[in-house]
Design a protein around this motif. Structure first.
Motif, PDB file in Angstrom:
ATOM      1  N   TYR A 160      42.575 -17.183  25.773  1.00  0.00           N
ATOM      2  CA  TYR A 160      41.385 -17.911  25.530  1.00  0.00           C
ATOM      3  C   TYR A 160      40.754 -17.221  24.127  1.00  0.00           C
ATOM      4  O   TYR A 160      40.474 -16.167  24.111  1.00  0.00           O
ATOM      5  N   ILE A 161      40.792 -18.185  23.098  1.00  0.00           N
ATOM      6  CA  ILE A 161      40.133 -17.537  21.925  1.00  0.00           C
ATOM      7  C   ILE A 161      38.677 -17.374  22.023  1.00  0.00           C
ATOM      8  O   ILE A 161      38.169 -18.122  22.395  1.00  0.00           O
ATOM      9  N   ARG A 162      38.383 -16.165  21.354  1.00  0.00           N
ATOM     10  CA  ARG A 162      36.881 -15.827  21.367  1.00  0.00           C
ATOM     11  C   ARG A 162      36.217 -16.571  20.090  1.00  0.00           C
ATOM     12  O   ARG A 162      37.037 -16.518  19.059  1.00  0.00           O
ATOM     13  N   HIS A 163      35.097 -16.822  20.440  1.00  0.00           N
ATOM     14  CA  HIS A 163      34.395 -17.754  19.171  1.00  0.00           C
ATOM     15  C   HIS A 163      33.077 -16.924  18.955  1.00  0.00           C
ATOM     16  O   HIS A 163      32.390 -16.453  19.856  1.00  0.00           O
ATOM     17  N   LYS A 164      32.891 -16.660  17.739  1.00  0.00           N
ATOM     18  CA  LYS A 164      31.755 -15.823  17.085  1.00  0.00           C
ATOM     19  C   LYS A 164      30.662 -16.864  17.193  1.00  0.00           C
ATOM     20  O   LYS A 164      30.258 -17.295  16.008  1.00  0.00           O
ATOM     21  N   VAL A 165      29.959 -17.300  18.341  1.00  0.00           N
ATOM     22  CA  VAL A 165      28.766 -18.038  18.332  1.00  0.00           C
ATOM     23  C   VAL A 165      27.686 -17.398  19.064  1.00  0.00           C
ATOM     24  O   VAL A 165      27.711 -16.750  19.970  1.00  0.00           O
ATOM     25  N   LEU A 166      26.481 -17.653  18.858  1.00  0.00           N
ATOM     26  CA  LEU A 166      25.450 -16.978  19.751  1.00  0.00           C
ATOM     27  C   LEU A 166      25.425 -18.230  20.798  1.00  0.00           C
ATOM     28  O   LEU A 166      24.935 -19.237  20.898  1.00  0.00           O
ATOM     29  N   PHE A 167      25.554 -17.329  22.200  1.00  0.00           N
ATOM     30  CA  PHE A 167      25.746 -18.400  23.543  1.00  0.00           C
ATOM     31  C   PHE A 167      24.609 -17.584  24.386  1.00  0.00           C
ATOM     32  O   PHE A 167      25.094 -16.509  24.818  1.00  0.00           O
ATOM     33  N   PRO A 168      23.680 -18.570  24.694  1.00  0.00           N
ATOM     34  CA  PRO A 168      22.552 -17.892  25.818  1.00  0.00           C
ATOM     35  C   PRO A 168      23.224 -17.705  27.060  1.00  0.00           C
ATOM     36  O   PRO A 168      24.078 -18.552  27.760  1.00  0.00           O
ATOM     37  N   LEU A 169      22.715 -16.559  27.696  1.00  0.00           N
ATOM     38  CA  LEU A 169      23.202 -16.331  29.004  1.00  0.00           C
ATOM     39  C   LEU A 169      22.222 -15.357  29.806  1.00  0.00           C
ATOM     40  O   LEU A 169      21.525 -14.619  29.115  1.00  0.00           O
ATOM     41  N   GLU A 170      22.314 -15.249  31.016  1.00  0.00           N
ATOM     42  CA  GLU A 170      21.486 -14.415  31.998  1.00  0.00           C
ATOM     43  C   GLU A 170      22.557 -13.427  32.508  1.00  0.00           C
ATOM     44  O   GLU A 170      23.354 -13.740  33.235  1.00  0.00           O
ATOM     45  N   ILE A 171      21.982 -12.098  32.340  1.00  0.00           N
ATOM     46  CA  ILE A 171      22.842 -10.936  33.204  1.00  0.00           C
ATOM     47  C   ILE A 171      21.959 -10.527  34.233  1.00  0.00           C
ATOM     48  O   ILE A 171      20.931  -9.931  33.983  1.00  0.00           O
ATOM     49  N   GLY A 172      22.550 -10.671  35.629  1.00  0.00           N
ATOM     50  CA  GLY A 172      21.686 -10.044  36.666  1.00  0.00           C
ATOM     51  C   GLY A 172      22.596  -9.466  37.433  1.00  0.00           C
ATOM     52  O   GLY A 172      23.781  -8.868  36.899  1.00  0.00           O
ATOM     53  N   PHE A 173      22.158  -8.528  38.577  1.00  0.00           N
ATOM     54  CA  PHE A 173      22.730  -7.539  39.356  1.00  0.00           C
ATOM     55  C   PHE A 173      22.549  -7.729  40.896  1.00  0.00           C
ATOM     56  O   PHE A 173      21.908  -8.709  41.195  1.00  0.00           O
ATOM     57  N   GLU A 174      23.697  -7.194  41.426  1.00  0.00           N
ATOM     58  CA  GLU A 174      23.857  -7.312  42.870  1.00  0.00           C
ATOM     59  C   GLU A 174      22.395  -6.787  43.379  1.00  0.00           C
ATOM     60  O   GLU A 174      21.983  -7.045  44.467  1.00  0.00           O
ATOM     61  N   ASP A 175      21.929  -5.689  42.838  1.00  0.00           N
ATOM     62  CA  ASP A 175      20.574  -5.244  43.350  1.00  0.00           C
ATOM     63  C   ASP A 175      19.287  -6.186  42.790  1.00  0.00           C
ATOM     64  O   ASP A 175      19.114  -6.155  41.640  1.00  0.00           O
ATOM     65  N   SER A 176      18.722  -6.989  43.651  1.00  0.00           N
ATOM     66  CA  SER A 176      17.957  -7.758  43.285  1.00  0.00           C
ATOM     67  C   SER A 176      16.492  -7.233  42.637  1.00  0.00           C
ATOM     68  O   SER A 176      15.873  -8.081  41.995  1.00  0.00           O
ATOM     69  N   ARG A 177      16.274  -5.892  42.660  1.00  0.00           N
ATOM     70  CA  ARG A 177      15.289  -5.390  42.347  1.00  0.00           C
ATOM     71  C   ARG A 177      15.146  -5.089  40.828  1.00  0.00           C
ATOM     72  O   ARG A 177      14.143  -4.697  40.144  1.00  0.00           O
ATOM     73  N   ARG A 178      16.449  -5.161  40.164  1.00  0.00           N
ATOM     74  CA  ARG A 178      16.784  -4.796  38.787  1.00  0.00           C
ATOM     75  C   ARG A 178      16.320  -6.184  37.954  1.00  0.00           C
ATOM     76  O   ARG A 178      16.601  -7.272  38.390  1.00  0.00           O
TER      77      ARG A 178
END
Length: 228
Positions: free
Chosen positions: A115-133
């Motif tokens: 899969y070719i990478r595209h240089k675009v600003l792509f909104p996303l959320e990064i979460g964690f297994e520890d819900s307190r983080r």
């Protein structure tokens, strides 16, 4: 046949350089780049100590890419730190217009990604297994069906497991991921580990369409400026 060494351009250009120095402190400064090729350059005027193997960001104009430091010389007070840098795989040279090697920086033979990478600003959320983080609301700066790269001064450690959430049009997509590259002062690469092939293909087509739309808009803007 032996591969001929690529001709380097001796022009000196102003660039922005950022990353993590040898003392573990993030830095961001102007520097000079010369001996330009599609695969690297020599940087000078750097006021922060670097180490071979470091990954740094380099920007020229509105183009930027990630490079690995392959050698470092202390040039003294006048020239400060000098460093040779080599572009990372699947990155596009920020000075490709000067080296006239548009295709060399991302040669098809070197790009093994499905899969070719595209240089675009792509909104996303990064979460964690520890819900307190605290979750991170951020943008990927290049992304493909298998993963993305997020620019940040303080990347997560290698091997960190994360939960990724993003949207394709009105559809919410969630997947697990793991940090595969952690470049201090620059960013981190995240592999999507639980996207099935069908969703990966749909994401790639969505990104292809998004990137084409941005390129068409930029072309139209350039044509309008030329006519005015």
């Amino acid at each position: 046949m032996d591969k001929r060494p690529e001709t380097r351009v001796a022009t000196v250009i102003l660039v922005r350089v950022w990353g993590m120095d040898a003392d573990g402190r993030p830095f961001f400064q102007n520097a000079n780049a010369t001996n330009l090729s599609s695969e690297g350059a020599m940087l000078s005027g750097i006021s922060h100590q670097l180490k071979t193997g470091d990954v740094i960001g380099v920007q020229h104009g509105d183009k930027k890419a990630r490079f690995k430091v392959v050698w470092v010389i202390d040039g003294g007070v006048a020239r400060q730190i000098e460093a040779g840098v080599q572009i990372l795989a699947n990155q596009q040279s920020p000075w490709q217009a000067l080296t006239k090697a548009d295709k060399a920086a991302v040669a098809p033979s070197k790009n093994k990604r499905r899969y070719i990478r595209h240089k675009v600003l792509f909104p996303l959320e990064i979460g964690f297994e520890d819900s307190r983080r605290t979750h991170m609301q951020t943008n990927a700066t290049d992304i493909g069906g298998r993963g993305c790269y997020v620019e940040t001064l303080l990347p997560l450690p290698l091997g960190t497991k994360v939960k990724i959430t993003f949207w394709m049009d009105s559809e919410k997509i969630q997947t697990s991921g793991v940090v595969r590259a952690s470049d201090g002062g620059v960013g981190m690469g995240i592999e999507f580990t639980q996207l099935d092939n069908q969703v990966q293909d749909r994401l790639q087509k969505h990104l292809d369409k998004l990137d084409e739309g941005l390129n068409s808009r930029d072309a139209a803007k350039g044509a309008s400026n030329a006519d005015s």
